[in-house]
Scaffold this motif. Sequence first.
Motif, short mmCIF file in Angstrom:
data_model
loop_
_atom_site.label_atom_id
_atom_site.label_comp_id
_atom_site.label_asym_id
_atom_site.label_seq_id
_atom_site.Cartn_x
_atom_site.Cartn_y
_atom_site.Cartn_z
N ASN A 37 0.84 -1.19 0.00
CA ASN A 37 0.00 0.00 0.00
C ASN A 37 0.88 1.25 0.00
O ASN A 37 1.56 1.51 0.98
N PRO A 38 0.88 2.06 -1.07
CA PRO A 38 1.74 3.24 -1.12
C PRO A 38 1.34 4.34 -0.14
O PRO A 38 2.10 5.25 0.11
N ASN A 39 0.14 4.26 0.45
CA ASN A 39 -0.32 5.27 1.41
C ASN A 39 -0.24 4.79 2.85
O ASN A 39 -0.77 5.44 3.75
N GLU A 40 0.40 3.68 3.07
CA GLU A 40 0.54 3.12 4.42
C GLU A 40 1.67 3.84 5.15
O GLU A 40 2.76 4.04 4.61
N ILE A 41 1.43 4.22 6.40
CA ILE A 41 2.47 4.88 7.20
C ILE A 41 3.52 3.85 7.58
O ILE A 41 3.20 2.79 8.10
N ILE A 94 -0.85 5.01 15.27
CA ILE A 94 -1.13 5.72 14.01
C ILE A 94 -2.62 5.91 13.75
O ILE A 94 -2.99 6.59 12.80
N SER A 95 -3.48 5.35 14.60
CA SER A 95 -4.92 5.44 14.38
C SER A 95 -5.46 6.86 14.23
O SER A 95 -6.37 7.08 13.43
N PRO A 96 -4.95 7.87 14.95
CA PRO A 96 -5.51 9.22 14.75
C PRO A 96 -5.08 9.89 13.45
O PRO A 96 -5.66 10.89 13.05
N LEU A 145 -2.10 15.08 14.92
CA LEU A 145 -0.72 14.98 15.42
C LEU A 145 -0.70 15.10 16.94
O LEU A 145 0.08 14.41 17.61
N LYS A 146 -1.55 15.93 17.48
CA LYS A 146 -1.65 16.08 18.94
C LYS A 146 -2.11 14.76 19.57
O LYS A 146 -1.56 14.34 20.59
N GLN A 147 -3.07 14.10 18.97
CA GLN A 147 -3.54 12.81 19.49
C GLN A 147 -2.43 11.76 19.42
O GLN A 147 -2.28 10.96 20.34
N PHE A 148 -1.65 11.76 18.35
CA PHE A 148 -0.52 10.85 18.25
C PHE A 148 0.45 11.09 19.40
O PHE A 148 0.91 10.15 20.04
N LYS A 149 0.78 12.35 19.67
CA LYS A 149 1.68 12.70 20.78
C LYS A 149 1.13 12.21 22.11
O LYS A 149 1.88 11.68 22.93
#
Length: 161
Positions: A37-41, A94-96, A145-149
Amino acid sequence: MPAIKNNALKLLFSMFLLPALFSCDRKKDQTPSAHKNPNEITFISLSNIGGDEGDYKIIKVTKDSIHAEVGITARRTHKEWDSAISAHTWKYLISPINIKDLDEIQSSPSKQSVDGIDETFQIRTPKKAHIYVNSYADTLHYQQLKQFKEQLTLIIPKEYR
């Protein structure tokens, strides 16, 4: 004038060189299938760098590990921490993050020039690398990004947050 005059040496040289070349080609053929998947983190890093004494905090997260570093350049202090993570933890982290919205996040000017600290995010996919500096000023798109942090702080030790 040939570099190798002796036929026995030519044969011996060829026996070692040709298998080495063919073995390299096989490895190249196997790697492209790693990312379907090219859009996978595939990678996320968060860094806070700057300040009077050269403070830094760098956290790098991949699908299977977390690496954190903290230190102060002026005092020559440096600490590192590594930990393996499960696939479940990776998905939780990575969910958020919504890949489709990453192009909308805006960076702000650097604050290092006035002894400030810059917060930098880097999010990589096989297709693209997204880099944001001080994007917390973009209140509309920064929330993911805040949720990831916030989720990251639940996993890493206190001294690396």
